[in-house]
Write a protein that holds these residues in place. Sequence first.
Motif, mmCIF file in Angstrom:
data_model
loop_
_atom_site.group_PDB
_atom_site.id
_atom_site.type_symbol
_atom_site.label_atom_id
_atom_site.label_comp_id
_atom_site.label_asym_id
_atom_site.label_seq_id
_atom_site.Cartn_x
_atom_site.Cartn_y
_atom_site.Cartn_z
ATOM 1 N N LYS A 19 73.108 67.561 67.376
ATOM 2 C CA LYS A 19 73.962 66.519 67.934
ATOM 3 C C LYS A 19 73.139 65.257 68.202
ATOM 4 O O LYS A 19 72.168 65.291 68.942
ATOM 5 N N ASP A 20 73.546 64.141 67.597
ATOM 6 C CA ASP A 20 72.810 62.888 67.787
ATOM 7 C C ASP A 20 72.806 62.440 69.242
ATOM 8 O O ASP A 20 71.874 61.772 69.682
ATOM 9 N N ARG A 21 73.825 62.800 69.995
ATOM 10 C CA ARG A 21 73.875 62.387 71.404
ATOM 11 C C ARG A 21 72.718 62.991 72.204
ATOM 12 O O ARG A 21 72.344 62.481 73.265
ATOM 13 N N ASP A 22 72.145 64.100 71.713
ATOM 14 C CA ASP A 22 71.075 64.780 72.435
ATOM 15 C C ASP A 22 69.685 64.359 71.995
ATOM 16 O O ASP A 22 68.692 64.838 72.550
ATOM 17 N N LEU A 23 69.567 63.455 71.028
ATOM 18 C CA LEU A 23 68.260 63.069 70.512
ATOM 19 C C LEU A 23 67.369 62.476 71.588
ATOM 20 O O LEU A 23 66.156 62.709 71.608
ATOM 21 N N ALA A 24 67.949 61.683 72.490
ATOM 22 C CA ALA A 24 67.165 61.061 73.568
ATOM 23 C C ALA A 24 67.811 61.340 74.921
ATOM 24 O O ALA A 24 67.731 60.525 75.845
ATOM 25 N N ARG A 25 68.434 62.478 75.052
ATOM 26 C CA ARG A 25 69.158 62.848 76.276
ATOM 27 C C ARG A 25 68.237 63.646 77.199
ATOM 28 O O ARG A 25 68.202 64.870 77.197
ATOM 29 N N GLY A 26 67.470 62.926 77.992
ATOM 30 C CA GLY A 26 66.440 63.511 78.847
ATOM 31 C C GLY A 26 65.137 62.780 78.587
ATOM 32 O O GLY A 26 64.880 62.337 77.459
ATOM 33 N N PRO A 27 64.287 62.618 79.590
ATOM 34 C CA PRO A 27 63.077 61.794 79.441
ATOM 35 C C PRO A 27 62.085 62.294 78.410
ATOM 36 O O PRO A 27 61.477 61.501 77.695
ATOM 37 N N ALA A 28 61.899 63.617 78.311
ATOM 38 C CA ALA A 28 60.981 64.141 77.299
ATOM 39 C C ALA A 28 61.543 63.933 75.901
ATOM 40 O O ALA A 28 60.822 63.556 74.972
ATOM 41 N N ARG A 29 62.836 64.158 75.732
ATOM 42 C CA ARG A 29 63.477 63.946 74.433
ATOM 43 C C ARG A 29 63.419 62.477 74.027
ATOM 44 O O ARG A 29 63.217 62.151 72.847
ATOM 45 N N LEU A 30 63.624 61.586 74.979
ATOM 46 C CA LEU A 30 63.578 60.156 74.698
ATOM 47 C C LEU A 30 62.198 59.762 74.174
ATOM 48 O O LEU A 30 62.087 59.016 73.196
ATOM 49 N N ALA A 31 61.143 60.275 74.816
ATOM 50 C CA ALA A 31 59.787 59.956 74.371
ATOM 51 C C ALA A 31 59.539 60.490 72.966
ATOM 52 O O ALA A 31 58.905 59.818 72.138
ATOM 53 N N VAL A 32 60.025 61.693 72.685
ATOM 54 C CA VAL A 32 59.856 62.267 71.349
ATOM 55 C C VAL A 32 60.592 61.432 70.311
ATOM 56 O O VAL A 32 60.054 61.111 69.247
#
Length: 239
Positions: A126-139
Amino acid sequence: MGIGELSSAALPRSFFDRPSHEVAPELLGRVLVHGTVAVRLTEVEAYGGPGEDPAAHTYRGKTPRNAVMFGPPGHLYVYFTYGMHFCANLVCLPDGSGSAVLLRAGEVVAGLDEARSRRSRRSNGKDRDLARGPARLAVALGLLREHNGLDAIGEASPALPGDADRRLTGVPHGSAAMLAGSPADGATIRSGPRTGISTARETPWRFWIDGDPTVSPYRPHVPRRRNAAATSVGEVPSS
C-alpha cells in the motif's frame, strides 16, 4: 498533489528560527525532497530544548549524538535508534539552542518507484504506508546516518521535467530541500499527546492532518526492553 507544489519555493531558514511547537503545525502540507523522492508531511512532533522537555534528546545538554540539534535551524537531525531504525528531524531555533521537529509521517508525492524499492522488504503493498511512521519515512527518503546535519534549505526550487515518473532533477543526489508546498488548512490540523514517550506524555505537541490516510496510529507509551525500537526524538515504540 500537483506539479505546482513540487516546484514551489524552498522554505527560508527564518521559517525554522522559531520554537519547535510553532514550526511543527506549519510543516504540515510542506514537501521534503531528498534526491529523487519527495514526501508531503502529514504528521510531525515537536521537541523542546535543554532542561525544558524531558522527552527530547537535548534535555541534558549537548552530546556528540545530538550536536546537530544545537546547530543552525533548517538542518536535518538523523539518528539511529536501538540498532534498528533511522529517524529524521528538522532543527529549530537559533544556533546553540537544541530543538527539533520529528517527521512522523507523510505521503510520497514523487519518486514512488524508488520509495517502493526501498520499502519493498517491509511494505504491505500500500503506497499510503510507504512513509507512514518516522522510520518508514526515513527509509522512503533514503535518509541514513551520513545525512545527519544535511542542510534542508535549498538554494532554488526543484525543476520538474514532467515525465511519467515525476523524477525531481533540481535536487542533486545527496542533497535535500524543504519546499513550501501547500500548507494544510488550519481547520484540518489536530494536536494531541506525542506518541509512545514515557515522560512529558501529556504535552500536546504531536500535530497531524485530520483524516489523512498516511497519518500513523497513536500509540501510548508501553514499557519495553532496551532492544525495542524508538522512533521519536524521545523514547517511543517501533513504527
